[in-house]
Design a protein around this motif. Structure first.
Motif, mmCIF file in Angstrom:
data_model
loop_
_atom_site.group_PDB
_atom_site.id
_atom_site.type_symbol
_atom_site.label_atom_id
_atom_site.label_comp_id
_atom_site.label_asym_id
_atom_site.label_seq_id
_atom_site.Cartn_x
_atom_site.Cartn_y
_atom_site.Cartn_z
ATOM 1 N N ARG A 309 0.812 -1.224 0.000
ATOM 2 C CA ARG A 309 0.000 0.000 0.000
ATOM 3 C C ARG A 309 0.841 1.267 0.000
ATOM 4 O O ARG A 309 0.495 2.258 -0.657
ATOM 5 N N MET A 310 1.976 1.279 0.719
ATOM 6 C CA MET A 310 2.778 2.497 0.810
ATOM 7 C C MET A 310 3.364 2.913 -0.536
ATOM 8 O O MET A 310 3.814 4.050 -0.697
ATOM 9 N N PHE A 311 3.340 2.002 -1.512
ATOM 10 C CA PHE A 311 3.943 2.290 -2.815
ATOM 11 C C PHE A 311 2.894 2.529 -3.894
ATOM 12 O O PHE A 311 3.235 2.661 -5.070
ATOM 13 N N ASN A 312 1.609 2.598 -3.505
ATOM 14 C CA ASN A 312 0.574 2.748 -4.530
ATOM 15 C C ASN A 312 0.522 4.182 -5.042
ATOM 16 O O ASN A 312 1.285 5.059 -4.620
ATOM 17 N N ASP A 313 -0.398 4.430 -5.969
ATOM 18 C CA ASP A 313 -0.467 5.739 -6.606
ATOM 19 C C ASP A 313 -0.835 6.852 -5.636
ATOM 20 O O ASP A 313 -0.457 8.004 -5.836
ATOM 21 N N VAL A 314 -1.585 6.529 -4.576
ATOM 22 C CA VAL A 314 -2.007 7.552 -3.632
ATOM 23 C C VAL A 314 -0.895 7.895 -2.645
ATOM 24 O O VAL A 314 -0.597 9.065 -2.402
ATOM 25 N N LEU A 315 -0.263 6.883 -2.073
ATOM 26 C CA LEU A 315 0.701 7.092 -0.989
ATOM 27 C C LEU A 315 2.148 7.161 -1.456
ATOM 28 O O LEU A 315 3.000 7.679 -0.728
ATOM 29 N N GLY A 316 2.434 6.628 -2.639
ATOM 30 C CA GLY A 316 3.828 6.530 -3.066
ATOM 31 C C GLY A 316 4.571 7.847 -3.006
ATOM 32 O O GLY A 316 5.658 7.948 -2.417
ATOM 33 N N GLY A 317 4.008 8.885 -3.601
ATOM 34 C CA GLY A 317 4.684 10.175 -3.615
ATOM 35 C C GLY A 317 4.667 10.897 -2.299
ATOM 36 O O GLY A 317 5.416 11.862 -2.106
ATOM 37 N N GLN A 318 3.838 10.448 -1.371
ATOM 38 C CA GLN A 318 3.748 11.103 -0.071
ATOM 39 C C GLN A 318 4.809 10.611 0.909
ATOM 40 O O GLN A 318 5.305 11.374 1.718
ATOM 41 N N ILE A 319 5.161 9.313 0.848
ATOM 42 C CA ILE A 319 5.990 8.756 1.926
ATOM 43 C C ILE A 319 7.039 7.756 1.468
ATOM 44 O O ILE A 319 8.003 7.503 2.189
ATOM 45 N N SER A 320 6.944 7.177 0.267
ATOM 46 C CA SER A 320 7.715 5.959 -0.035
ATOM 47 C C SER A 320 9.085 6.185 -0.643
ATOM 48 O O SER A 320 9.801 5.211 -0.900
ATOM 49 N N TRP A 321 9.500 7.418 -0.899
ATOM 50 C CA TRP A 321 10.725 7.684 -1.649
ATOM 51 C C TRP A 321 11.942 6.935 -1.111
ATOM 52 O O TRP A 321 12.745 6.400 -1.880
ATOM 53 N N LEU A 322 12.101 6.899 0.187
ATOM 54 C CA LEU A 322 13.311 6.335 0.796
ATOM 55 C C LEU A 322 13.035 5.066 1.602
ATOM 56 O O LEU A 322 13.925 4.578 2.298
ATOM 57 N N ILE A 323 11.823 4.530 1.506
ATOM 58 C CA ILE A 323 11.526 3.304 2.247
ATOM 59 C C ILE A 323 12.423 2.142 1.805
ATOM 60 O O ILE A 323 12.959 1.418 2.665
ATOM 61 N N PRO A 324 12.650 1.896 0.503
ATOM 62 C CA PRO A 324 13.551 0.790 0.127
ATOM 63 C C PRO A 324 14.948 0.955 0.716
ATOM 64 O O PRO A 324 15.534 -0.013 1.226
ATOM 65 N N PHE A 325 15.492 2.160 0.655
ATOM 66 C CA PHE A 325 16.831 2.389 1.210
ATOM 67 C C PHE A 325 16.830 2.180 2.714
ATOM 68 O O PHE A 325 17.781 1.597 3.272
ATOM 69 N N ALA A 326 15.781 2.627 3.388
ATOM 70 C CA ALA A 326 15.718 2.478 4.845
ATOM 71 C C ALA A 326 15.694 1.014 5.251
ATOM 72 O O ALA A 326 16.395 0.603 6.195
ATOM 73 N N PHE A 327 14.910 0.197 4.560
ATOM 74 C CA PHE A 327 14.866 -1.225 4.892
ATOM 75 C C PHE A 327 16.202 -1.899 4.596
ATOM 76 O O PHE A 327 16.684 -2.735 5.377
ATOM 77 N N LEU A 328 16.826 -1.547 3.477
ATOM 78 C CA LEU A 328 18.145 -2.102 3.158
ATOM 79 C C LEU A 328 19.162 -1.711 4.220
ATOM 80 O O LEU A 328 19.972 -2.539 4.669
ATOM 81 N N ALA A 329 19.132 -0.441 4.625
ATOM 82 C CA ALA A 329 20.072 0.030 5.642
ATOM 83 C C ALA A 329 19.846 -0.685 6.967
ATOM 84 O O ALA A 329 20.813 -1.008 7.687
ATOM 85 N N LEU A 330 18.585 -0.953 7.313
ATOM 86 C CA LEU A 330 18.284 -1.652 8.560
ATOM 87 C C LEU A 330 18.878 -3.058 8.552
ATOM 88 O O LEU A 330 19.577 -3.455 9.507
ATOM 89 N N VAL A 331 18.612 -3.808 7.500
ATOM 90 C CA VAL A 331 19.113 -5.188 7.433
ATOM 91 C C VAL A 331 20.636 -5.204 7.404
ATOM 92 O O VAL A 331 21.288 -5.967 8.151
ATOM 93 N N ALA A 332 21.223 -4.364 6.566
ATOM 94 C CA ALA A 332 22.681 -4.336 6.464
ATOM 95 C C ALA A 332 23.317 -3.891 7.773
ATOM 96 O O ALA A 332 24.347 -4.434 8.195
#
Length: 744
Positions: A309-332
């Motif tokens: 949902r965070m990546f859909n057309d409604v929410l993507g531009g509002q919050i998702s820009w750096l979510i992939p990087f944040a999750f990668l940084a957390l795991v790494a």
């Protein structure tokens, strides 16, 4: 012993349960010369984004009217009543309204006076996050985290609005930061402070204030150096502090007899405990018909529930820009911590902010109840902290010479750049030059990292620094463009979406609450204007921005009131200076601004503009005021958005019979008869075919009013043939006069 990622040495050898006495805490590293000016610049930038042109913004009239009422009555201030007559409260606990109300009592009621605590809270959140990240990951990580938080699009949008989420995020971030301090220092006071802040967060938006608590508990239990017995005692004391700070308001409300307090909006029985358990409790997560939090169709505000949902057309531009990087940084980052001691500060901070992100992400993604885009601002601190901390950790790993880690940072940047391009390309026709620029800069930055990776001094080192800066610029260019739109009007068709559902950037989604969709305030909550035309919304239950459903007063299919603007006209003056909250122009279709339906409807000299959208409506208001005859309330209407806008327009108490969603059971026939018999209410508005609230109650009241009341004719309050003709052809609502003699 030193962790692979923590620049501060660990001075103790840790046993499983009984560590040696805690050594004195090492003083923080001296701040580099650039750090304070950078933080100050970020705070100034954020202050501009959050406060620029606020006088022209449309605040949420639902909360504005409650704040105004709180300046007129201390009882209304305590309960969070929508009206100064204390008939019905808003559907949230009043802590945020109390803070804004105190500001307005001190400085006078107006936009700036109301928003001053909100802007201060937003800047305080940035400062607290910067301080917390700095203590563990250093100044560079803290600066990046602060910048990311300041520029998160949905955070900018909500920080320019008087919804309670800004204060909620401040309290939760403060609670998380104090919990990390309690782990680091083994002191009880920070832990108690953390519990109190989370309790106050609960009194701001109830269950949402608890989402991050499992991460706080896990970090303290696992990472604290204290023995298990001492931890248990400390946690028990913290639990007491949490309970007291969470339930003091609900307890106080329950101690007041029901006849002496307003009906608690959003509840099904008028009690605060029902509001906690239902509307603002699991109903938000589990959904379901019959509870206000579920709303039956609330998912349409932010797209369908699901892990993406965070990546859909409604929410993507509002919050998702750096979510992939944040999750990668957390795991790494967790992998890099390896076999560091159980009390490792780096791992504790990663678990705290990583748990924050994961818990909020899963809650918002899977929520089946009402879900507005601006709820996701609570994700921003976790994303920001992990982006700053993880970025610095991955940078150190990249420079370490370990081939196993040489690809992680470039991969994270590449994914960030690709996702930014996807989001920017969704905004058809909006800044079409931006996505190619982001792509080129990110590619050059990644190439530069590899080319100049081994540089240690001289020109190559400077070029390596330029590559790092370029990567940051490319990663933040998209969200910055979105974030600038609410303040500077650069959305090209999206923008704030009204005070009920603020968003940033252009329109990209078909969700009901998406930017440029029907997220604005209802002219009269999607209901009928007294003596006038239907304001806002769409006919036949169709929602702006897509989707359909059954129209409800105060909003269709769950919670959102429909289109239009608050009564108050344009830039109405208010006592104490500033602009009347709820004034300004209407959010038109597709996010285009226009004048209030029916014209400005200004009533000369009245604070807040005046009128309900046209000459007929302003004349009717004048008629109602002239013939109020000592009644406590000017009028009773179907829902809280309608009532709120009338309160702001007239500065008189107005009854909301069915609450924000149109489903509250606040008004019963017995209660209506009592008010009329006492002379406290003379006028009631009936919409075409009924009031649309709780169906059985509304039908009963509608039948009784039509049988016993006297309809107010247009000829009673206007002599304009053109106005009368226009209204006659479009009006589907009627105002009735009721007197004590009408009660059998």
């Amino acid at each position: 012993m030193t962790s692979a990622t923590d620049p501060h040495p660990h001075t103790e050898t840790v046993s499983a349960d009984w560590p040696p006495p805690t050594p004195p805490a090492a003083p923080p590293d001296k701040a580099p010369r650039w750090s304070p000016p950078v933080l100050l610049a970020i705070l100034v930038l954020a202050g501009v984004l959050y406060s620029w042109d606020l006088s022209g913004s449309s605040l949420n009239s639902f909360y504005s009217s409650a704040i105004y009422s709180g300046t007129q009555s201390w009882k209304a201030w305590f309960f969070g009543s929508l009206d100064a007559g204390n008939f019905l409260t808003v559907d949230k606990p009043p802590f945020a309204l109390m803070i804004m109300g105190l500001s307005c009592r001190i400085f006078g009621f107006g936009t700036w006076q109301m928003m001053l605590p909100e802007v201060a809270a937003a800047l305080g959140t940035i400062w607290i996050l910067h301080t917390s990240v700095k203590r563990v990951f250093g100044h560079a990580a803290a600066a990046i985290a602060a910048l990311v938080l300041a520029l998160t699009p949905i955070t900018v949008a909500i920080n320019r609005d008087n919804n309670p989420d800004t204060l909620l995020v401040l309290l939760m971030v403060g609670g998380a930061a104090l919990a990390l301090r309690a782990v680091r220092t083994d002191r009880l006071l920070p832990l108690i402070g953390s519990a109190v802040l989370f309790g106050l967060a609960f009194n701001t938006k109830m269950l949402q204030g608890y989402i991050a608590l499992p991460a706080v508990f896990a970090v303290y239990v696992y990472a604290s150096r204290l023995g298990w017995k001492k931890k248990a005692v400390n946690l028990a004391l913290a639990a007491v502090a949490l309970a007291v700070s969470s339930f003091w308001w609900a307890t106080a409300v329950s101690l007041v007899p029901a006849d002496d307090r307003p009906y608690i909006g959003g509840s099904t029985d008028g009690s605060a405990w029902n509001l906690i358990m239902g509307y603002n409790g699991l109903g938000r997560v589990l959904g379901g018909e019959g509870n206000g939090g579920g709303g039956g169709g609330g998912a349409t505000f932010a797209g369908s529930a699901g892990i993406g949902r965070m990546f859909n057309d409604v929410l993507g531009g509002q919050i998702s820009w750096l979510i992939p990087f944040a999750f990668l940084a957390l795991v790494a980052g967790l992998v890099r911590c390896g076999r560091a001691p159980r009390t490792d500060a780096t791992r504790a901070a990663l678990v705290m902010w990583g748990g924050w992100l994961v818990l909020h992400y899963l809650t918002f993604a899977m929520a089946e109840g009402t879900m507005h885009p601006y709820y996701t601002t609570a994700l921003a601190p976790g994303i920001a902290a992990l982006t700053g901390a993880g970025g610095v950790m991955l940078w150190r790993a990249f420079r370490s010479g370990d081939a196993r880690w040489s690809w992680v940072l470039p991969a994270g940047l590449a994914v960030t750049g690709i996702w930014a391009i996807v989001l920017l390309r969704r905004a058809t026709g909006w800044n079409t030059w931006l996505w190619p620029v982001v792509g080129v800069i990110m590619v050059l930055a990644i190439v530069g990292l590899f080319v100049f990776r081994t540089a240690s001094s001289g020109t190559r080192a400077r070029l390596l620094g330029v590559s790092v800066v370029a990567a940051i610029v490319a990663a933040l260019a998209g969200p910055t463009a979105y974030a600038a739109s609410p303040a500077f009007g650069t959305s090209g068709g999206g923008g704030m979406g009204g005070g009920t559902n603020p968003t940033a950037g252009p329109s990209t989604g078909s969700g009901m609450g998406g930017p440029g969709g029907g997220g604005g305030r209802g002219g009269f909550g999607g209901g009928e204007r007294p003596g006038g035309t239907r304001q806002g919304g769409q006919a036949n239950g169709e929602f702006p921005g897509g989707g359909s459903g059954q129209m409800q007063p105060g909003g269709g299919n769950g919670e959102l009131p429909q289109g239009g603007s608050a009564p108050g006209g344009t830039n109405g003056e208010v006592p104490g200076g500033g602009t009347a909250p709820g004034g300004g122009t209407a959010d038109g279709q597709n996010g285009e601004a226009g004048t209030a339906p029916g014209g400005t409807g200004a009533t000369s000299g009245r604070p807040g503009g005046g009128g309900m959208g046209g000459s007929v409506d302003s004349a009717l208001i004048s008629y109602l005021e002239k013939h109020q005859d000592g009644a406590k309330w000017l009028l009773a209407v179907s829902n809280s958005q309608s009532a709120g806008q009338l309160i702001l327009s007239t500065h008189k108490p107005v009854i909301s019979m069915w609450g924000f969603t149109g489903t509250d059971k606040a008004m019963t026939l017995a209660r209506l008869k009592e008010l009329v018999k006492k002379g406290e209410l003379h006028y009631i508005q009936l919409g075409g075919g009924g009031m649309g609230g709780n169906s059985s109650l509304s039908q009963e009241i509608t039948s009784w009013v039509q049988k016993n009341g006297t309809a107010v004719k247009e000829s009673d309050y206007t002599t304009s043939k053109s106005s009368t003709s226009e209204s006659s052809s479009t009006s589907t609502s009627t105002v009735y006069r009721l007197d004590p003699s009408d009660v059998g």
